[in-house]
Design a protein around this motif. Structure first.
Motif, PDB file in Angstrom:
ATOM      1  N   ARG A  64      45.952  21.169 -50.076  1.00 38.02           N
ATOM      2  CA  ARG A  64      44.916  21.202 -51.111  1.00 38.02           C
ATOM      3  C   ARG A  64      44.558  22.636 -51.522  1.00 38.02           C
ATOM      4  N   THR A  65      44.529  23.545 -50.528  1.00 42.29           N
ATOM      5  CA  THR A  65      44.144  24.932 -50.829  1.00 42.29           C
ATOM      6  C   THR A  65      45.361  25.846 -50.989  1.00 42.29           C
ATOM      7  N   GLY A  66      46.575  25.272 -50.912  1.00 42.46           N
ATOM      8  CA  GLY A  66      47.792  26.075 -50.986  1.00 42.46           C
ATOM      9  C   GLY A  66      48.076  26.582 -52.393  1.00 42.46           C
ATOM     10  N   TRP A  67      49.083  27.445 -52.496  1.00 46.22           N
ATOM     11  CA  TRP A  67      49.428  28.046 -53.797  1.00 46.22           C
ATOM     12  C   TRP A  67      49.734  26.997 -54.867  1.00 46.22           C
ATOM     13  N   PHE A  68      50.575  26.012 -54.507  1.00 41.52           N
ATOM     14  CA  PHE A  68      50.979  25.000 -55.491  1.00 41.52           C
ATOM     15  C   PHE A  68      50.162  23.725 -55.382  1.00 41.52           C
ATOM     16  N   GLY A  69      49.394  23.627 -54.280  1.00 40.24           N
ATOM     17  CA  GLY A  69      48.665  22.392 -54.006  1.00 40.24           C
ATOM     18  C   GLY A  69      47.736  21.999 -55.141  1.00 40.24           C
ATOM     19  N   GLY A  70      46.990  22.966 -55.648  1.00 42.58           N
ATOM     20  CA  GLY A  70      46.034  22.704 -56.714  1.00 42.58           C
ATOM     21  C   GLY A  70      46.705  22.132 -57.950  1.00 42.58           C
ATOM     22  N   PHE A  71      47.864  22.728 -58.321  1.00 39.95           N
ATOM     23  CA  PHE A  71      48.594  22.297 -59.512  1.00 39.95           C
ATOM     24  C   PHE A  71      48.972  20.821 -59.411  1.00 39.95           C
ATOM     25  N   PHE A  72      49.551  20.428 -58.266  1.00 36.16           N
ATOM     26  CA  PHE A  72      50.012  19.045 -58.116  1.00 36.16           C
ATOM     27  C   PHE A  72      48.833  18.074 -58.044  1.00 36.16           C
ATOM     28  N   GLU A  73      47.741  18.567 -57.452  1.00 31.48           N
ATOM     29  CA  GLU A  73      46.587  17.676 -57.359  1.00 31.48           C
ATOM     30  C   GLU A  73      45.996  17.406 -58.744  1.00 31.48           C
ATOM     31  N   ARG A  74      45.935  18.459 -59.568  1.00 35.99           N
ATOM     32  CA  ARG A  74      45.422  18.280 -60.935  1.00 35.99           C
ATOM     33  C   ARG A  74      46.276  17.283 -61.706  1.00 35.99           C
ATOM     34  N   HIS A  75      47.594  17.313 -61.459  1.00 35.09           N
ATOM     35  CA  HIS A  75      48.480  16.396 -62.177  1.00 35.09           C
ATOM     36  C   HIS A  75      48.679  15.089 -61.418  1.00 35.09           C
ATOM     37  N   ASP A  76      47.865  14.909 -60.371  1.00 29.02           N
ATOM     38  CA  ASP A  76      47.878  13.651 -59.652  1.00 29.02           C
ATOM     39  C   ASP A  76      49.244  13.316 -59.047  1.00 29.02           C
ATOM     40  N   ILE A  77      49.929  14.353 -58.556  1.00 29.12           N
ATOM     41  CA  ILE A  77      51.211  14.119 -57.901  1.00 29.12           C
ATOM     42  C   ILE A  77      51.036  14.328 -56.403  1.00 29.12           C
ATOM     43  N   GLN A  78      51.338  13.309 -55.651  1.00 29.87           N
ATOM     44  CA  GLN A  78      51.211  13.386 -54.202  1.00 29.87           C
ATOM     45  C   GLN A  78      52.464  14.035 -53.627  1.00 29.87           C
ATOM     46  N   VAL A  79      52.324  15.228 -53.071  1.00 32.92           N
ATOM     47  CA  VAL A  79      53.474  15.907 -52.480  1.00 32.92           C
ATOM     48  C   VAL A  79      53.484  15.727 -50.965  1.00 32.92           C
ATOM     49  N   LEU A  80      52.402  16.196 -50.330  1.00 31.51           N
ATOM     50  CA  LEU A  80      52.309  16.054 -48.870  1.00 31.51           C
ATOM     51  C   LEU A  80      52.104  14.588 -48.501  1.00 31.51           C
ATOM     52  N   PHE A  81      52.535  14.231 -47.312  1.00 29.95           N
ATOM     53  CA  PHE A  81      52.444  12.860 -46.819  1.00 29.95           C
ATOM     54  C   PHE A  81      53.154  11.878 -47.742  1.00 29.95           C
ATOM     55  N   ALA A  82      54.141  12.342 -48.459  1.00 33.43           N
ATOM     56  CA  ALA A  82      54.887  11.478 -49.375  1.00 33.43           C
ATOM     57  C   ALA A  82      56.340  11.982 -49.465  1.00 33.43           C
ATOM     58  N   LEU A  83      57.133  11.238 -50.212  1.00 31.92           N
ATOM     59  CA  LEU A  83      58.561  11.550 -50.318  1.00 31.92           C
ATOM     60  C   LEU A  83      58.854  12.994 -50.745  1.00 31.92           C
TER      61      LEU A  83
END
Lengths: 263, 324
Positions: free
Chosen positions: A111-130
């Motif tokens: 959530r606080t990582g460099w790219f984490g914010g970007f993916f969260e805003r676009h509603d893309i689940q990266v961690l704990f997912a494929l």
């Protein structure tokens, strides 16, 4: 006698380190009969775990193959600043513990990582997912194709490629008709090693997957989970299938590899 | 198709491979680039082929500026010293390659390949792989492959360098005949002056990245423009600051005007000539070539002190140039 001593040491070492553990896993799996093993394998969670492992492998292997070939050609054939760095960085996944890789992805995509914010805003689940599992697997299996292809490219030299150019072939024609056939064994060997690495990956994926049963649990994670749940038969059965796949891959490699001394 | 090399310079790091080279090659001629290793001859050939690019200067092929044209668009045939055979392809596929990448019709390719295999006498070897051929056969295959797309220019980089002496002589002969049959401007690189003299109609002698002299084999031998050419093309003796060919020297048992004192070393006789190796009083080695009749008349023996007389000497103004 002395000529036997060396062989004895080599075989004994192999037997103690490799064959014995593998043998005991086989023995334990089928101790309670084939049916019990089959039952443990055919649960939906286990089937899902194998499916997930295969999906991740099917994505990571082609990507790393293409990337590995491009990198190898860049390292051997091109002159550019930072080439030494590229050459050194390709080996990084071999030197780095997979757990560290997993952790770094966590920091990057959290959530606080460099790219984490970007993916969260676009509603893309990266961690704990494929996505994170695929990225982790790509990372750890990255060097194998490049490492196999680099020495072969060096050995064949670039005269055949130059000849193809003077005969009117463009870059792609030269690659497809001259370079690729010359390095094909190295590529195949690299693909097999990459596949084996992807199937067996545990550490990095363990960190980023969240290990949600029936969702983000790969075959190797499933083995661990079954073991922790005191379902030894289940753990052994899954381990056996993974071991069989690994042995099959090894056999394939022996069959496919041209005999030493021929090209 | 003529080739014009205009003021080409090329450096590799600190090393100057070519230093302001200008060379004209007439259409349809057979030219040798002759020089010791490191003289820049291979680099010049590779620049003409587009396999290297010059730092300065330009290349004109058939009157058109080819300086920045990629090798695949230059329509040149290139033959490498070590054949550069496509190892995973049969002889036929090797020869057909240049036509296949140009997407020529299948029937045309088949006919052209047949024609070329016949030309290089490899008709029976079409389905073999390069590994199953001898060195001479591989080089003939490489030649057929280079000629298949009908190049305007044929470039050969030490084409016979990796072959044994007998095959080399055969292929030399064969290249000369081939050049008469196939009308293509040909440049080949060699460090072997005998090979250049034997095959080429024009020779460009190169040294330390520069062209020393361009001329016919006879011109280079009879009228060398520099000490370097004098030494490199044919044999030469130094007599003080003068140069003389071995056959322009004679040996006399008595001191005479202009005679140089020397001691006889080895004497070898073969064919029409005899060769006498001597050491001059100043320590300079000398080679004298006389007829066998003359040798018998002189009754020389090893260790004898004689006087060497020159019929025809040369001096070069550019003595410092070749000393560099």
């Amino acid at each position: 006698m002395r000529r036997y001593a060396l062989r004895f040491v080599a075989l004994f070492y192999l037997a103690a380190i490799l064959i014995a553990p593998l043998g005991i896993v086989f023995y334990r799996t089928f101790e309670d009969g084939f049916a019990a093993a089959w039952e443990a394998l055919s649960t939906p969670e286990t089937i899902h775990a194998f499916k997930l492992t295969l999906i991740i492998t099917a994505i990571a292997v082609p990507l790393n193959t293409v990337f590995g070939i491009i990198c190898a050609i860049a390292i051997v054939r091109k002159r550019f600043p930072g080439k030494g760095l590229l050459n050194a960085f390709i080996d990084l996944p071999l030197a780095l513990s997979p757990v560290v890789v997993g952790l770094s992805l966590f920091l990057l995509y959290g959530r606080t990582g460099w790219f984490g914010g970007f993916f969260e805003r676009h509603d893309i689940q990266v961690l704990f997912a494929l996505p994170a599992m695929i990225i982790a697997t790509i990372f750890v299996s990255l060097p194998f194709v490049a490492r196999e292809v680099v020495p072969t490219l060096r050995e064949i030299g670039d005269e055949q490629e130059q000849a193809a150019r003077t005969l009117g072939a463009n870059g792609w024609q030269t690659f497809r008709r001259i370079t690729l056939p010359s390095i094909r064994w190295a590529v195949i060997y690299g693909v097999i090693l990459t596949t084996a690495r992807c199937l067996g990956e545990y550490g990095a994926v363990a960190v980023v997957s969240g290990r949600i049963q029936g969702e983000t649990e790969t075959a190797t994670l499933r083995v661990e989970e079954r073991y922790d749940s005191f379902d030894l038969a289940g753990a052994y059965a899954i381990a056996i299938v993974l071991a069989l796949i690994a042995i099959a891959v090894l056999l394939l490699m022996t069959l496919v590899k041209p005999r030493e001394g021929t090209t | 198709m003529s080739i014009h090399v205009r003021n080409i310079s090329k450096r590799f790091g600190d090393f100057t491979a070519l230093d302001d080279v200008t060379l004209d090659v007439e259409g349809g001629s057979l030219t040798a680039l002759l020089g010791p290793s490191g003289s820049g001859k291979s680099t010049l050939l590779r620049i003409i082929a587009g396999l290297e690019f010059a730092d300065q200067g330009e290349i004109l092929i058939a009157g058109e500026d080819a300086t920045d044209i990629r090798p695949q668009d230059r329509n040149v045939g290139f033959v490498f010293q070590h054949y550069a055979a496509f190892k995973h392809m049969t002889v036929r596929d090797n020869v057909a390659f240049g036509l296949q990448v140009r997407k020529r019709p299948k029937a045309e390719i088949r006919d052209r390949v047949d024609e070329l295999l016949k030309l290089v006498q490899l008709e029976a070897f079409g389905h073999r792989y390069p590994a199953q051929l001898s060195g001479g056969q591989r080089q003939r295959m490489a030649l057929a492959r280079a000629l298949a797309p009908k190049p305007e220019v044929l470039l050969l980089d030490e084409p016979f360098g990796a072959l044994d002496a007998r095959v080399r002589a055969e292929l030399r002969d064969w290249l000369r005949r081939l050049h008469e049959e196939v009308d293509v401007t040909t440049i080949f690189v060699t460090h072997d002056q005998a090979e250049a003299m034997d095959v080429a109609s024009q020779i460009a002698v190169m040294n330390t990245g520069r062209v020393e002299q361009v001329g016919s084999p006879t011109q280079l031998y009879d009228e060398p423009a520099s000490e370097f050419v004098m030494q490199f093309v044919g044999e030469a003796n130094r007599l003080g600051d003068r140069w003389v060919r071995p056959h322009d020297l004679d040996v006399s048992p008595d001191p005479g005007p202009g005679g140089v004192e020397a001691q006889i070393g080895r004497i070898t006789r073969y064919g029409f000539d005899a060769r006498i190796e001597l050491v001059a009083a100043d320590g300079e080695p000398l080679l004298v070539q006389v007829t066998r009749d003359r040798l018998e008349e002189l009754e020389l023996e090893r260790g004898q002190i004689v006087w060497v007389v020159a019929h025809h000497e040369r001096a070069f103004a550019d003595a410092t140039a070749t000393e560099r």
